[in-house]
Design a protein around this motif. Sequence first.
Motif: not given
Length: 377
Positions: A192-212
């Motif tokens: 659970v700790m692995q899945n949560i932490t990977i998912m948390l940061t996997a979207f960090a820069l991508v979300r910033e890039r998509e929002r500009g």
Amino acid sequence: MNWQRLLAIIRKEFIHIRRDPPSLGMVFIMPVVMLLLFGYAVNTDVNHIPLAVLDRDQSQASRQLVAALVNSGYYDLVGQAGSDGELKSLLDSGRVQAGLVIPAGYSRDLKRQEMATAQFLVDGSDPLVARTALAMAELIARYNSQEMRLVVLGKEGRALPAGPGVDLRARAWYNPGLESLKFNIPGLIGLVMQNITIMLTAFALVRERERGTLEQLMVTPIKGPELMLGKLIPYIVVAFIDMGLALGIGTLWFKVPITGSLLLLLGLTLLFLVFALGLGMFFSTVARTQLQAMQMSMLFILPSVLLSGFMFPRASMPRPIQYLGNLLPLTYFLDILRGIMLKGIGVNYLWRDVVALAGFGTGIIALAALRFRKRVE
């Protein structure tokens, strides 16, 4: 229906698919990889259990008992212990999962037509392996006892007495009741700790890039490492809160005790969280969309479930699959969790896992920082 318009839409979608090589590659690679991994790793048969022997008798009869266990295919003899302390150390470290103690006078008791005793110890932290190890050891000892006595008594020309000749006294350590819950909960915490932490940061820069907003950050005086650390630290705090919740549920609700040092467990958890967060950050620097980030995360998470020892015993997997499991940090973190929570052992037994986690964490953070700096530049 206008077939011309329909064909135009179909052509447009194929163009979109062709312009997204990462997603297209994962679509074809993932089923092949998953089928191969599932085919080899999903194996509930338990065999090749690492075994250590403490033979105080050093006789032909004692060696025959060891040979009977090894020749069954269920046990692999990986070491000879010279003392009780050495055998305990082998079990504590996880290098072996079973130990056979043959006392002095074992062969003498067989010659006297008395009941010869031996002790069989098994690591009960993995109930699936422990149950098989105990059952097969008792079965092999019972069905081979007559043959062992025949070897000893045949030289003297005496008749073989009826009844079993070996009393194999089995005992499970660390989890005497062989409760599956005590094995599963530490594994679930790690997964659970692995899945949560990977998912948390996997979207960090991508979300910033998509929002500009990433481009807005790039024109500020902030440097790449500062931006990366600024994004990682909040997630480390969140992950530690999640770890506290998971440990609380595991110990208070499911009654799985932490027999070792809680501070050591939290400290080594930090090593694992640094890797998981760094890996998520690396995925976010490679992926162009949140969908790609999700696909990359799943491509890593699924093999971790299969190959880390979370569900299936690694000793029963083919050797190449075991080597693949050695490349997954969750394999080492599960050893740490189960070692501290169930066995109560310290760094002196876990140092190999600690070194491996530190190496994985340093490498993935350096790689993520390199790619992130290129993105910023």
